[in-house]
Design a protein around this motif. Structure first.
Motif, PDB file in Angstrom:
ATOM      1  N   ALA A  39       0.839  -1.211   0.000  1.00  0.00           N
ATOM      2  CA  ALA A  39       0.000   0.000   0.000  1.00  0.00           C
ATOM      3  C   ALA A  39       0.870   1.256   0.000  1.00  0.00           C
ATOM      4  O   ALA A  39       0.585   2.237  -0.692  1.00  0.00           O
ATOM      5  CB  ALA A  39      -0.932  -0.011   1.214  1.00  0.00           C
ATOM      6  N   LEU A  40       1.951   1.210   0.772  1.00  0.00           N
ATOM      7  CA  LEU A  40       2.864   2.368   0.796  1.00  0.00           C
ATOM      8  C   LEU A  40       3.550   2.536  -0.561  1.00  0.00           C
ATOM      9  O   LEU A  40       3.714   3.668  -1.051  1.00  0.00           O
ATOM     10  CB  LEU A  40       3.908   2.192   1.905  1.00  0.00           C
ATOM     11  N   ASP A  41       3.904   1.409  -1.182  1.00  0.00           N
ATOM     12  CA  ASP A  41       4.504   1.484  -2.531  1.00  0.00           C
ATOM     13  C   ASP A  41       3.533   2.160  -3.493  1.00  0.00           C
ATOM     14  O   ASP A  41       3.935   3.015  -4.298  1.00  0.00           O
ATOM     15  CB  ASP A  41       4.828   0.075  -3.053  1.00  0.00           C
ATOM     16  N   ALA A  42       2.260   1.777  -3.397  1.00  0.00           N
ATOM     17  CA  ALA A  42       1.256   2.360  -4.303  1.00  0.00           C
ATOM     18  C   ALA A  42       1.152   3.869  -4.073  1.00  0.00           C
ATOM     19  O   ALA A  42       1.050   4.666  -5.024  1.00  0.00           O
ATOM     20  CB  ALA A  42      -0.100   1.688  -4.089  1.00  0.00           C
ATOM     21  N   CYS A  43       1.188   4.269  -2.817  1.00  0.00           N
ATOM     22  CA  CYS A  43       1.099   5.703  -2.471  1.00  0.00           C
ATOM     23  C   CYS A  43       2.311   6.464  -3.029  1.00  0.00           C
ATOM     24  O   CYS A  43       2.169   7.519  -3.665  1.00  0.00           O
ATOM     25  CB  CYS A  43       1.007   5.825  -0.944  1.00  0.00           C
ATOM     26  N   ILE A  44       3.484   5.891  -2.803  1.00  0.00           N
ATOM     27  CA  ILE A  44       4.716   6.579  -3.237  1.00  0.00           C
ATOM     28  C   ILE A  44       4.815   6.599  -4.764  1.00  0.00           C
ATOM     29  O   ILE A  44       5.243   7.591  -5.363  1.00  0.00           O
ATOM     30  CB  ILE A  44       5.949   5.921  -2.569  1.00  0.00           C
ATOM     31  N   GLU A  45       4.364   5.504  -5.381  1.00  0.00           N
ATOM     32  CA  GLU A  45       4.392   5.464  -6.854  1.00  0.00           C
ATOM     33  C   GLU A  45       3.465   6.529  -7.436  1.00  0.00           C
ATOM     34  O   GLU A  45       3.804   7.247  -8.369  1.00  0.00           O
ATOM     35  CB  GLU A  45       3.963   4.071  -7.319  1.00  0.00           C
ATOM     36  N   ARG A  46       2.282   6.677  -6.825  1.00  0.00           N
ATOM     37  CA  ARG A  46       1.306   7.639  -7.351  1.00  0.00           C
ATOM     38  C   ARG A  46       1.728   9.095  -7.084  1.00  0.00           C
ATOM     39  O   ARG A  46       1.639   9.947  -7.947  1.00  0.00           O
ATOM     40  CB  ARG A  46      -0.061   7.351  -6.707  1.00  0.00           C
ATOM     41  N   PHE A  47       2.223   9.344  -5.854  1.00  0.00           N
ATOM     42  CA  PHE A  47       2.469  10.747  -5.474  1.00  0.00           C
ATOM     43  C   PHE A  47       3.962  11.125  -5.405  1.00  0.00           C
ATOM     44  O   PHE A  47       4.290  12.280  -5.150  1.00  0.00           O
ATOM     45  CB  PHE A  47       1.810  11.039  -4.124  1.00  0.00           C
ATOM     46  N   GLY A  48       4.842  10.125  -5.560  1.00  0.00           N
ATOM     47  CA  GLY A  48       6.276  10.415  -5.649  1.00  0.00           C
ATOM     48  C   GLY A  48       7.015  10.522  -4.332  1.00  0.00           C
ATOM     49  O   GLY A  48       8.245  10.600  -4.320  1.00  0.00           O
ATOM     50  N   LYS A  49       6.312  10.534  -3.198  1.00  0.00           N
ATOM     51  CA  LYS A  49       6.982  10.684  -1.906  1.00  0.00           C
ATOM     52  C   LYS A  49       6.014  10.378  -0.776  1.00  0.00           C
ATOM     53  O   LYS A  49       4.827  10.093  -1.047  1.00  0.00           O
ATOM     54  CB  LYS A  49       7.512  12.121  -1.751  1.00  0.00           C
TER      55      LYS A  49
END
Ligand code: NAP
Ligand code: COA
Length: 265
Positions: free
Chosen positions: A80-90
């Protein structure tokens, strides 16, 4: 409710909020979006997360990503954190709001019932803190806000499980603040008293008891979701830059009189 904070006080920040599909943490997600952050919300039920993300994005014109994950599963949280970082960059802000609770006398609570609440609240909080540290905060700093309660400030009958779970959450907040402060990570908590416009309170506070409980609170009333969201915006923003390790009690003064949040039941 009109915000007292500057509209852009969280501009450029990215937040990951567990429990963001409903209740208090949905309110925190709304407030973060309204103050310029991009937000991922996590919980177990994808359908509810999708509906909440759409509602909040429409309402605030912000970007809200729904990601299903059980906080008891470190691998699911990492994804889930990977998905967040992938979408928003950080990733800059983490809110641990996922929790489970119910009323049960200790003598009737099953062993698995006790364990389940500790696994969601305490271990879930640690899991998300740890995974977000590894994936982003270690390198870039940030703020973690752990949602606690006031149940364990004193004793709360029928809530042995949740009281123990939230005591551990407060301890995690202090320990991580001490360990990670040098990396530019603040770890703070919010301990709401009873929040009147949540499903939790309508489920946990029996009919007829609410009025009596409100009379026992110095400010004379339960809190609102927006009031807890305001505390979260303060702590997440630069206004809270010197606050770490502390769990802010927002309960209208209820604890001052020695009762945990359900203590007058
Ligand atoms: P809520 O609406 O029931 O929120 C709990 C959230 O946690 C739900 O969105 C739920 O989503 C999620 N969740 C539960 N188990 C999960 C799991 N294993 N993995 C991932 N997500 C999970 O409750 P609330 O009343 O707003 O409470 C929010 C927070 O405030 C909690 O930490 C609670 O202890 C605290 N609090 C509330 C009050 C109050 O008066 N309401 C008072 C003091 C403290 P899914 O079901 O989709 O997983
Ligand atoms: N009273 C007593 N025991 C209960 C209970 C209740 N109301 N609800 C669940 N339990 C027990 C179950 O009996 C089970 O124990 P057992 O295997 O010995 O029978 C154990 O808790 C786990 O229940 P289960 O439903 O399998 O767990 P879950 O992971 O699906 O659900 C809960 C977690 C129980 C906390 C559930 O209430 C939940 O998902 N809540 C989220 C919303 C919430 O509680 N919000 C308030 C936030 S403060």
């Amino acid at each position: 409710m009109k915000s007292v904070f500057r509209d852009d006080c969280l501009a450029g920040r990215v937040a990951f909020i567990t429990g963001g599909g409903s209740g208090i943490c949905k309110g925190i997600a709304r407030a973060f979006l309204a103050h310029g952050a991009k937000v991922a919300i996590a919980g177990r039920k994808q359908e509810r997360l999708d509906a909440t993300a759409k509602e909040l994005a429409d309402e605030t014109s912000g970007e809200c990503l729904p990601v299903a994950a059980d906080v008891r599963e470190p691998k699911a949280i990492e994804a889930a954190l990977d998905a967040c970082i992938e979408r928003f960059g950080k990733l800059d802000l983490v809110v641990n709001g996922a929790a489970g609770n119910f009323l049960a006398p200790a003598a009737q609570l099953s062993y698995n019932g006790f364990r389940t609440v500790l696994e969601i609240d305490s271990m879930g909080t640690y899991n998300v803190c740890r995974a977000s540290f590894d994936k982003a905060l270690q390198a870039g700093g940030g703020v973690i806000i752990n949602i606690s309660a006031t149940l364990h400030h004193g004793a709360t009958p029928l809530q042995t499980h949740a009281s123990a779970a939230k005591a551990a959450v407060d301890s995690i907040t202090r320990s991580l603040a001490a360990e990670w402060g040098g990396l530019g990570i603040r770890v703070v908590g919010i301990a709401p008293g009873p929040i009147g416009d949540t499903e939790g309170v309508s489920r946990l506070v029996p009919a007829g008891v609410r009025e009596k409980m409100e009379k026992g609170i110095p400010l004379g009333r339960f809190g609102t979701i927006d009031e807890i969201a305001n505390v979260a915006v303060f702590l997440a923003s630069d206004a809270g830059s010197l606050v770490t390790g502390e769990t802010v009690i927002a309960d209208g003064g209820q604890c001052l009189l020695g009762s945990g949040s359900m203590g007058l039941m």
